[in-house]
Design a protein around this motif. Sequence first.
Motif, PDB file in Angstrom:
ATOM      1  N   PRO A 103      82.930  69.018  23.838  1.00 18.42           N
ATOM      2  CA  PRO A 103      81.674  68.476  24.362  1.00 18.42           C
ATOM      3  C   PRO A 103      80.804  67.961  23.226  1.00 18.42           C
ATOM      4  O   PRO A 103      80.488  68.700  22.292  1.00 18.42           O
ATOM      5  CB  PRO A 103      81.029  69.683  25.063  1.00 18.42           C
ATOM      6  N   VAL A 104      80.431  66.694  23.302  1.00 15.47           N
ATOM      7  CA  VAL A 104      79.734  66.041  22.200  1.00 15.47           C
ATOM      8  C   VAL A 104      78.380  65.529  22.680  1.00 15.47           C
ATOM      9  O   VAL A 104      78.295  64.794  23.660  1.00 15.47           O
ATOM     10  CB  VAL A 104      80.571  64.883  21.623  1.00 15.47           C
ATOM     11  N   VAL A 105      77.334  65.909  21.953  1.00 13.90           N
ATOM     12  CA  VAL A 105      75.987  65.430  22.253  1.00 13.90           C
ATOM     13  C   VAL A 105      75.796  64.020  21.708  1.00 13.90           C
ATOM     14  O   VAL A 105      75.311  63.118  22.399  1.00 13.90           O
ATOM     15  CB  VAL A 105      74.933  66.371  21.640  1.00 13.90           C
ATOM     16  N   GLU A 106      76.213  63.832  20.452  1.00 15.28           N
ATOM     17  CA  GLU A 106      76.062  62.531  19.808  1.00 15.28           C
ATOM     18  C   GLU A 106      76.888  62.491  18.532  1.00 15.28           C
ATOM     19  O   GLU A 106      77.242  63.528  17.963  1.00 15.28           O
ATOM     20  CB  GLU A 106      74.590  62.256  19.468  1.00 15.28           C
ATOM     21  N   THR A 107      77.200  61.285  18.108  1.00 14.46           N
ATOM     22  CA  THR A 107      77.782  61.038  16.791  1.00 14.46           C
ATOM     23  C   THR A 107      76.990  59.907  16.162  1.00 14.46           C
ATOM     24  O   THR A 107      76.553  58.979  16.857  1.00 14.46           O
ATOM     25  CB  THR A 107      79.267  60.645  16.877  1.00 14.46           C
ATOM     26  N   PHE A 108      76.785  59.983  14.858  1.00 13.57           N
ATOM     27  CA  PHE A 108      76.029  58.927  14.201  1.00 13.57           C
ATOM     28  C   PHE A 108      76.249  58.984  12.695  1.00 13.57           C
ATOM     29  O   PHE A 108      76.548  60.043  12.129  1.00 13.57           O
ATOM     30  CB  PHE A 108      74.536  59.016  14.520  1.00 13.57           C
ATOM     31  N   HIS A 109      76.085  57.847  12.058  1.00 10.68           N
ATOM     32  CA  HIS A 109      76.201  57.706  10.607  1.00 10.68           C
ATOM     33  C   HIS A 109      74.795  57.564  10.051  1.00 10.68           C
ATOM     34  O   HIS A 109      74.057  56.654  10.417  1.00 10.68           O
ATOM     35  CB  HIS A 109      77.051  56.472  10.280  1.00 10.68           C
ATOM     36  N   SER A 110      74.427  58.481   9.165  1.00 10.18           N
ATOM     37  CA  SER A 110      73.084  58.463   8.603  1.00 10.18           C
ATOM     38  C   SER A 110      73.126  59.091   7.211  1.00 10.18           C
ATOM     39  O   SER A 110      74.176  59.081   6.563  1.00 10.18           O
ATOM     40  CB  SER A 110      72.118  59.224   9.522  1.00 10.18           C
ATOM     41  N   LEU A 111      71.995  59.625   6.770  1.00  4.79           N
ATOM     42  CA  LEU A 111      71.914  60.387   5.539  1.00  4.79           C
ATOM     43  C   LEU A 111      71.721  61.854   5.897  1.00  4.79           C
ATOM     44  O   LEU A 111      70.998  62.174   6.837  1.00  4.79           O
ATOM     45  CB  LEU A 111      70.749  59.919   4.665  1.00  4.79           C
ATOM     46  N   GLN A 112      72.372  62.730   5.136  1.00  6.82           N
ATOM     47  CA  GLN A 112      72.086  64.148   5.302  1.00  6.82           C
ATOM     48  C   GLN A 112      70.619  64.371   4.947  1.00  6.82           C
ATOM     49  O   GLN A 112      70.172  63.991   3.865  1.00  6.82           O
ATOM     50  CB  GLN A 112      72.993  64.990   4.415  1.00  6.82           C
TER      51      GLN A 112
ATOM     52  N   GLU B  80      68.753  67.321   4.943  1.00 10.68           N
ATOM     53  CA  GLU B  80      68.253  68.602   4.458  1.00 10.68           C
ATOM     54  C   GLU B  80      69.358  69.357   3.738  1.00 10.68           C
ATOM     55  O   GLU B  80      70.532  68.991   3.809  1.00 10.68           O
ATOM     56  CB  GLU B  80      67.728  69.437   5.625  1.00 10.68           C
ATOM     57  N   GLY B  81      68.965  70.416   3.043  1.00 13.71           N
ATOM     58  CA  GLY B  81      69.941  71.260   2.381  1.00 13.71           C
ATOM     59  C   GLY B  81      70.410  70.706   1.042  1.00 13.71           C
ATOM     60  O   GLY B  81      69.857  69.744   0.492  1.00 13.71           O
ATOM     61  N   PHE B  82      71.464  71.302   0.527  1.00 10.90           N
ATOM     62  CA  PHE B  82      71.966  70.992  -0.810  1.00 10.90           C
ATOM     63  C   PHE B  82      72.424  69.545  -0.935  1.00 10.90           C
ATOM     64  O   PHE B  82      72.304  68.937  -2.004  1.00 10.90           O
ATOM     65  CB  PHE B  82      73.115  71.945  -1.153  1.00 10.90           C
ATOM     66  N   HIS B  83      72.974  68.971   0.133  1.00 10.81           N
ATOM     67  CA  HIS B  83      73.523  67.613   0.084  1.00 10.81           C
ATOM     68  C   HIS B  83      72.551  66.565   0.630  1.00 10.81           C
ATOM     69  O   HIS B  83      72.983  65.458   0.983  1.00 10.81           O
ATOM     70  CB  HIS B  83      74.841  67.552   0.851  1.00 10.81           C
ATOM     71  N   ALA B  84      71.271  66.887   0.689  1.00 11.96           N
ATOM     72  CA  ALA B  84      70.278  65.943   1.209  1.00 11.96           C
ATOM     73  C   ALA B  84      70.312  64.630   0.445  1.00 11.96           C
ATOM     74  O   ALA B  84      70.456  64.601  -0.781  1.00 11.96           O
ATOM     75  CB  ALA B  84      68.883  66.557   1.114  1.00 11.96           C
ATOM     76  N   GLY B  85      70.221  63.542   1.195  1.00 16.31           N
ATOM     77  CA  GLY B  85      70.185  62.216   0.603  1.00 16.31           C
ATOM     78  C   GLY B  85      71.524  61.518   0.527  1.00 16.31           C
ATOM     79  O   GLY B  85      71.580  60.341   0.164  1.00 16.31           O
ATOM     80  N   ARG B  86      72.609  62.212   0.904  1.00 15.44           N
ATOM     81  CA  ARG B  86      73.943  61.611   0.830  1.00 15.44           C
ATOM     82  C   ARG B  86      74.347  61.011   2.185  1.00 15.44           C
ATOM     83  O   ARG B  86      73.973  61.514   3.247  1.00 15.44           O
ATOM     84  CB  ARG B  86      74.972  62.659   0.411  1.00 15.44           C
ATOM     85  N   SER B  87      75.136  59.958   2.101  1.00 18.55           N
ATOM     86  CA  SER B  87      75.642  59.303   3.303  1.00 18.55           C
ATOM     87  C   SER B  87      76.629  60.210   4.025  1.00 18.55           C
ATOM     88  O   SER B  87      77.568  60.735   3.419  1.00 18.55           O
ATOM     89  CB  SER B  87      76.324  57.986   2.919  1.00 18.55           C
ATOM     90  N   ALA B  88      76.426  60.399   5.330  1.00 17.94           N
ATOM     91  CA  ALA B  88      77.269  61.326   6.092  1.00 17.94           C
ATOM     92  C   ALA B  88      77.433  60.845   7.524  1.00 17.94           C
ATOM     93  O   ALA B  88      76.580  60.131   8.064  1.00 17.94           O
ATOM     94  CB  ALA B  88      76.661  62.730   6.080  1.00 17.94           C
ATOM     95  N   PHE B  89      78.537  61.269   8.130  1.00 19.07           N
ATOM     96  CA  PHE B  89      78.775  61.019   9.549  1.00 19.07           C
ATOM     97  C   PHE B  89      78.644  62.348  10.281  1.00 19.07           C
ATOM     98  O   PHE B  89      79.261  63.339   9.901  1.00 19.07           O
ATOM     99  CB  PHE B  89      80.173  60.427   9.791  1.00 19.07           C
ATOM    100  N   PHE B  90      77.829  62.361  11.325  1.00 15.13           N
ATOM    101  CA  PHE B  90      77.510  63.588  12.045  1.00 15.13           C
ATOM    102  C   PHE B  90      78.205  63.640  13.399  1.00 15.13           C
ATOM    103  O   PHE B  90      78.214  62.653  14.146  1.00 15.13           O
ATOM    104  CB  PHE B  90      75.998  63.703  12.272  1.00 15.13           C
ATOM    105  N   ILE B  91      78.768  64.800  13.695  1.00 13.98           N
ATOM    106  CA  ILE B  91      79.305  65.095  15.019  1.00 13.98           C
ATOM    107  C   ILE B  91      78.531  66.292  15.539  1.00 13.98           C
ATOM    108  O   ILE B  91      78.677  67.409  15.030  1.00 13.98           O
ATOM    109  CB  ILE B  91      80.806  65.415  14.977  1.00 13.98           C
TER     110      ILE B  91
END
Length: 213
Positions: free
Chosen positions: A14-23, A25-36
């Motif tokens: 079950p998936v709410v959303e997927t999107f490509h953005s920047l992380q 928060e946290g240690f990897h904040a500011g990096r390009s990431a794909f979210f599931i």
Amino acid sequence: MAASTTPHPPAALPVVETFHSLQGEGFHAGRSAFFIRLAGCTVGCSWCDTKHSWPERSHPRLPLAELSAQVGEARRMGAGFVVITGGEPLHHDLAPLCRQLAVQGLPLHLETSGVDPLRGQFDWITLSPKRHSPPRPELLQRCDELKVIVHHEDDLAFAEAMALQAGSGGPSPRLLLQPGWGSRTGERLALEYVRRHPHWRLSLQCHKWLAIR
């Protein structure tokens, strides 16, 4: 907390959303990431900003192959890693998803409260433990990043207790305090604590300041 008992095969989740953005928060904040963002959560944090993700049955189940294809496209567009979040993603068996996504060659990051067993192979685990629903000890031992949300004074004592347990069985995780969004008390407490305790680092929700997902 028990894992999801929904009688569906793991070929879809079950998936709410997927999107490509920047992380944001946290240690990897500011990096390009794909979210599931997976659906389903029984932890019930009052301050949660994704309460729409809690009801698992309100969101469509997407085939793992489709999610893998989306990750492949995000990789071609510059995503540096994949973040599996929720909801509470460990309510689900994530091993099949991890195997499916591995072919795309991107590091897999997990964001979890740690209330359920770890199932799946991850390159980075962000554990955000909750006082009202503490994490399993094995997640404390396995996490790469311990991120505690601060609203009240008691959250600081909880953060130190979690850090002590997390660092007892091997390499210590990165330690971050994150003020609850909109909590001026949380901001003051986190700022003052990090200033006096250099083993902690401040985490801010940059994506909210920037008004991006």
